[in-house]
Design a protein around this motif. Structure first.
Motif, PDB file in Angstrom:
ATOM      1  N   ILE A 163       0.805  -1.159  -0.059  1.00 50.10           N
ATOM      2  CA  ILE A 163      -0.136   0.021  -0.058  1.00 50.10           C
ATOM      3  C   ILE A 163       1.151   1.519   0.009  1.00 50.10           C
ATOM      4  O   ILE A 163       0.631   2.175  -0.600  1.00 50.10           O
ATOM      5  N   ALA A 164       1.953   1.437   0.881  1.00 50.73           N
ATOM      6  CA  ALA A 164       2.761   2.561   0.849  1.00 50.73           C
ATOM      7  C   ALA A 164       3.785   2.537  -0.488  1.00 50.73           C
ATOM      8  O   ALA A 164       3.581   3.844  -0.804  1.00 50.73           O
ATOM      9  N   LEU A 165       3.910   1.502  -1.136  1.00 50.57           N
ATOM     10  CA  LEU A 165       4.532   1.693  -2.397  1.00 50.57           C
ATOM     11  C   LEU A 165       3.523   2.115  -3.467  1.00 50.57           C
ATOM     12  O   LEU A 165       4.078   2.991  -4.162  1.00 50.57           O
ATOM     13  N   THR A 166       2.375   1.721  -3.452  1.00 52.63           N
ATOM     14  CA  THR A 166       1.509   2.469  -4.355  1.00 52.63           C
ATOM     15  C   THR A 166       1.000   3.525  -3.895  1.00 52.63           C
ATOM     16  O   THR A 166       1.217   4.720  -5.334  1.00 52.63           O
ATOM     17  N   ILE A 167       0.790   4.212  -2.885  1.00 49.86           N
ATOM     18  CA  ILE A 167       0.675   5.619  -2.574  1.00 49.86           C
ATOM     19  C   ILE A 167       1.735   6.305  -2.984  1.00 49.86           C
ATOM     20  O   ILE A 167       1.668   7.502  -3.570  1.00 49.86           O
TER      21      ILE A 167
END
Length: 156
Positions: free
Chosen positions: A71-75
């Motif tokens: 999720i952090a990578l996507t954001i």
């Protein structure tokens, strides 16, 4: 930055002295807007590189990439795309155009206000999921193994 800006919202957003110095240094041809956009793009690329390194470490030690890290990578990837658009548009058109500027439809104080809040929230989200991912990686022992130590286990 947000706290400073909320107190006197008519003032330009605050930057640390060293960030201002970097902005001046990056201001190609004296273009301060370009310096600011480049500073933000570089900072966000560094954050994305760190997240990518964490994901690679997780995979290398056989634990995969935790959901919070994905999720952090996507954001953060979307955030880097936004800053790439803002920087590119300043280079090509002299005006920052992206989601944070409503694609150039809003400018002045309204745009500054929106951009400050937009970036606060997107940075908060990326930081929140990164912190949770670090806890996941620590709990599974990935960080210890990556640093060459045996994974910590609870021996109760």
């Amino acid at each position: 930055q947000l706290g400073f800006w909320v107190a006197p919202p008519a003032e330009p957003p605050w930057m640390t002295p060293w960030a201002m110095e970097l902005t001046h240094w990056l201001a190609v041809g004296g273009n301060q807007a370009l310096g600011i956009e480049l500073l933000h793009l570089i900072g966000n690329l560094i954050f994305l590189a760190g997240l990518t390194a964490l994901a690679l470490v997780g995979r290398r030690v056989g634990h995969g990439v935790p959901r919070n890290l994905r999720i952090a990578l996507t954001i953060q990837t979307l955030h880097v795309v936004e800053h790439t658009a803002l920087t590119s548009s300043v280079i090509l058109d002299g005006q920052a155009v992206g989601v944070a500027t409503f694609f150039g439809l809003v400018d002045g104080q309204a745009m500054t206000s929106w951009r400050v809040w937009f970036h606060f929230l997107i940075n908060l989200a990326a930081s929140w999921y990164t912190a949770r991912a670090l806890l996941d990686l620590r709990r599974t022992g990935v960080l210890a193994v990556a640093m060459g130590r045996p994974a910590w286990t609870d021996q109760r």
